[in-house]
Scaffold this motif. Sequence first.
Motif, PDB file in Angstrom:
ATOM      1  N   THR A   1      18.026  40.707  19.438  1.00 33.51           N
ATOM      2  CA  THR A   1      17.709  42.100  19.097  1.00 33.51           C
ATOM      3  C   THR A   1      17.086  42.859  20.249  1.00 33.51           C
ATOM      4  OG1 THR A   1      15.541  41.399  18.276  1.00 33.51           O
ATOM      5  CG2 THR A   1      17.346  41.522  16.668  1.00 33.51           C
ATOM      6  N   GLY A   2      16.795  42.155  21.341  1.00 34.88           N
ATOM      7  CA  GLY A   2      16.110  42.793  22.466  1.00 34.88           C
ATOM      8  C   GLY A   2      14.606  42.801  22.316  1.00 34.88           C
ATOM      9  N   TRP A   3      14.078  42.067  21.323  1.00 33.30           N
ATOM     10  CA  TRP A   3      12.632  42.037  21.090  1.00 33.30           C
ATOM     11  C   TRP A   3      12.163  40.598  20.863  1.00 33.30           C
ATOM     12  CZ3 TRP A   3       9.683  46.384  21.533  1.00 33.30           C
ATOM     13  CH2 TRP A   3      10.331  47.609  21.442  1.00 33.30           C
ATOM     14  N   ARG A   4      10.928  40.354  21.237  1.00 36.44           N
ATOM     15  CA  ARG A   4      10.228  39.140  20.843  1.00 36.44           C
ATOM     16  C   ARG A   4       8.868  39.548  20.275  1.00 36.44           C
ATOM     17  NH1 ARG A   4       7.898  36.130  26.324  1.00 36.44           N
ATOM     18  NH2 ARG A   4       6.832  37.942  27.226  1.00 36.44           N
ATOM     19  N   ILE A   5       8.273  38.675  19.470  1.00 30.43           N
ATOM     20  CA  ILE A   5       7.029  38.989  18.788  1.00 30.43           C
ATOM     21  C   ILE A   5       6.003  37.910  19.085  1.00 30.43           C
ATOM     22  CG2 ILE A   5       5.904  39.381  16.557  1.00 30.43           C
ATOM     23  CD1 ILE A   5       8.553  40.350  15.466  1.00 30.43           C
ATOM     24  N   TYR A   6       4.806  38.336  19.486  1.00 29.97           N
ATOM     25  CA  TYR A   6       3.725  37.379  19.723  1.00 29.97           C
ATOM     26  C   TYR A   6       3.062  37.033  18.401  1.00 29.97           C
ATOM     27  CZ  TYR A   6      -0.543  35.242  21.477  1.00 29.97           C
ATOM     28  OH  TYR A   6      -1.576  34.364  21.717  1.00 29.97           O
ATOM     29  N   THR A   7       2.943  35.742  18.126  1.00 24.08           N
ATOM     30  CA  THR A   7       2.237  35.244  16.953  1.00 24.08           C
ATOM     31  C   THR A   7       1.083  34.366  17.427  1.00 24.08           C
ATOM     32  OG1 THR A   7       3.389  33.131  16.656  1.00 24.08           O
ATOM     33  CG2 THR A   7       4.507  35.124  15.845  1.00 24.08           C
ATOM     34  N   MET A   8       0.284  33.871  16.504  1.00 20.02           N
ATOM     35  CA  MET A   8      -0.811  32.996  16.896  1.00 20.02           C
ATOM     36  C   MET A   8      -0.317  31.639  17.360  1.00 20.02           C
ATOM     37  SD  MET A   8      -3.885  34.061  14.304  1.00 20.02           S
ATOM     38  CE  MET A   8      -5.170  33.388  15.372  1.00 20.02           C
ATOM     39  N   HIS A   9       1.002  31.416  17.275  1.00 21.10           N
ATOM     40  CA  HIS A   9       1.622  30.208  17.808  1.00 21.10           C
ATOM     41  C   HIS A   9       2.405  30.507  19.083  1.00 21.10           C
ATOM     42  CE1 HIS A   9       0.450  28.541  13.994  1.00 21.10           C
ATOM     43  NE2 HIS A   9       1.239  29.346  13.332  1.00 21.10           N
ATOM     44  N   GLY A  10       2.217  31.698  19.648  1.00 19.09           N
ATOM     45  CA  GLY A  10       2.928  32.090  20.851  1.00 19.09           C
ATOM     46  C   GLY A  10       4.071  33.048  20.548  1.00 19.09           C
TER      47      GLY A  10
ATOM     48  N   HIS B   1      -0.412  34.567  27.844  1.00 20.90           N
ATOM     49  CA  HIS B   1      -0.075  34.659  26.419  1.00 20.90           C
ATOM     50  C   HIS B   1      -0.157  33.297  25.732  1.00 20.90           C
ATOM     51  CE1 HIS B   1       1.166  38.694  27.353  1.00 20.90           C
ATOM     52  NE2 HIS B   1       2.164  38.285  28.122  1.00 20.90           N
ATOM     53  N   PRO B   2      -1.277  32.590  25.857  1.00 15.53           N
ATOM     54  CA  PRO B   2      -1.360  31.264  25.241  1.00 15.53           C
ATOM     55  C   PRO B   2      -1.377  31.348  23.719  1.00 15.53           C
ATOM     56  CG  PRO B   2      -3.512  31.953  26.018  1.00 15.53           C
ATOM     57  CD  PRO B   2      -2.540  32.984  26.509  1.00 15.53           C
TER      58      PRO B   2
ATOM     59  N   LEU C   1       2.401  46.631  17.310  1.00 15.82           N
ATOM     60  CA  LEU C   1       1.630  45.829  18.243  1.00 15.82           C
ATOM     61  C   LEU C   1       2.173  44.406  18.238  1.00 15.82           C
ATOM     62  CD1 LEU C   1      -0.885  45.646  20.115  1.00 15.82           C
ATOM     63  CD2 LEU C   1      -2.214  45.057  18.068  1.00 15.82           C
ATOM     64  N   TYR C   2       2.220  43.781  19.404  1.00 17.38           N
ATOM     65  CA  TYR C   2       2.700  42.416  19.618  1.00 17.38           C
ATOM     66  C   TYR C   2       4.212  42.303  19.712  1.00 17.38           C
ATOM     67  CZ  TYR C   2      -2.133  41.303  18.447  1.00 17.38           C
ATOM     68  OH  TYR C   2      -3.508  41.269  18.415  1.00 17.38           O
ATOM     69  N   TRP C   3       4.962  43.406  19.601  1.00 21.73           N
ATOM     70  CA  TRP C   3       6.394  43.383  19.887  1.00 21.73           C
ATOM     71  C   TRP C   3       6.586  43.697  21.372  1.00 21.73           C
ATOM     72  CZ3 TRP C   3      10.525  45.176  15.956  1.00 21.73           C
ATOM     73  CH2 TRP C   3      10.221  44.710  14.673  1.00 21.73           C
ATOM     74  N   GLN C   4       7.408  42.912  22.027  1.00 18.68           N
ATOM     75  CA  GLN C   4       7.730  43.143  23.436  1.00 18.68           C
ATOM     76  C   GLN C   4       9.240  43.110  23.649  1.00 18.68           C
ATOM     77  OE1 GLN C   4       5.866  40.557  26.286  1.00 18.68           O
ATOM     78  NE2 GLN C   4       3.948  41.690  26.273  1.00 18.68           N
TER      79      GLN C   4
END
Length: 453
Positions: A278-287, A163-164, A268-271
């Motif tokens: 909140t029990g979630w993290r979100i992938y952005t173009m900065h990680g 996940h770079p 999409l991009y929520w894990q």
Amino acid sequence: MPTQISASVQTALLIRFRAVRSATLQLCSPLTPEDMMVQSCPEASPAKWHLAHTTWFFETFILRDFLPGYTPFHPDFLWLFNSYYNSLGDMPEKKLRASFSRPPLESILAYRAHVDTAIEHLLAGSLDEEAIRRMALGFEHEQQHQELIATDIKHALFTNPLHPAYIEASQPAGEGNATPLTWTSLTPPVPGLVEIGITPDPTAPDAFAFDNETPRHTVFLRPFALANRLTTCAEYLAFINDNGYTRPELWLSEGWSTQRAEGWQAPLYWQRDAASPTGWRIYTMHGFAPLPESGGLADTPVCHLSFFEADAFARWSGARLPTEFEWEYAASSLSTRIAKQNLLSTTSGSQPVTANFIETGTLHPTVAPQVPGLQQIFGDTWEWTASGYTGYPGYKPLPGALGEYNGKFMSSQIILRGGSCVTPATHIRATYRNFFPPATRWQFSGLRLAKDA
């Protein structure tokens, strides 16, 4: 017959051409050659292919027709980098684009340099008005692919087990708190007839609109209201926590079947992330970034939603999605008001300079400012509408192979409006119609609520 265009028009075309072509290379500069080979989902293409195809467009539709004596860079490139123009002949299947290890990247860059030199030579001489129109189309086409490079590389890096980040964050993904959600009422003039779309000025061949934005025509609108800003991640999380993905009464039939088959539980991009509040993290173009309960990332617009998810959320909210005509009426009214305040600085006079486009470098939706009135109409996320993609009354596609650019996709697609955080600022306008199948999620697509007034 070719005519000698004015020096000012020549200069403007040349400056725009150089700027657009340079922006594409700049967007690819953080990528390795290996990054540029990845095709991680059916909708995406490798970045290397985007570099070649945009060059192919200028060569195929401009140089071959308007530069006498032009020598193509390579005879096989005519079919190898054709995307979907069937009238020009065969092309490789889209799913095979990741297998194009040859020609190598240095050959693609040499192809771009070859075509760029020829275009500059063309712009230095007499130019047919049709050639000018195609140049304008070529600029817009490449800007579409700049946005696609951003969306495609985000998905490619996300699917990598490491996940770079595309680039390290120059600023936080979101700061502050969004303005509270309020409603802006819009009342079209009696009897509710408004003008939608655009009719290009035939005396200004360098002015631009896609054929699907034409012709300008009259539609009927009832009074309606729009949310003052885009829906946030925190608001969408409330939908998730209220079992929004397991309640069939909220979903269109096809949407319910699709999300069940695909196993969707969030955008999409929520894990899931036990360490996040909140029990979630979100992938952005900065990680990856943790999703807080409020403020910051939680107050940024939710994105990477399908139309089905946007529609289900709107139903859950007791609202609906706007039609594309409601959206355009509101956006056109807003653009006119801003233009009168001298806050616009683009040739088309249709986009706020303060909007979050790719030029800001955030590469992610940002928190709506704490100011009154409609916010985030342009930029941040594409806004799903309730409108299917069809031709306007009297619509005529462009003649020849370019008629395949838009018209042949007027089936099973939904309209999106407004641009996103990876849209070039000079590419968007109030009449711009984007379109994708309703299950599409890899684009920066979000929503704005609407309701009857």
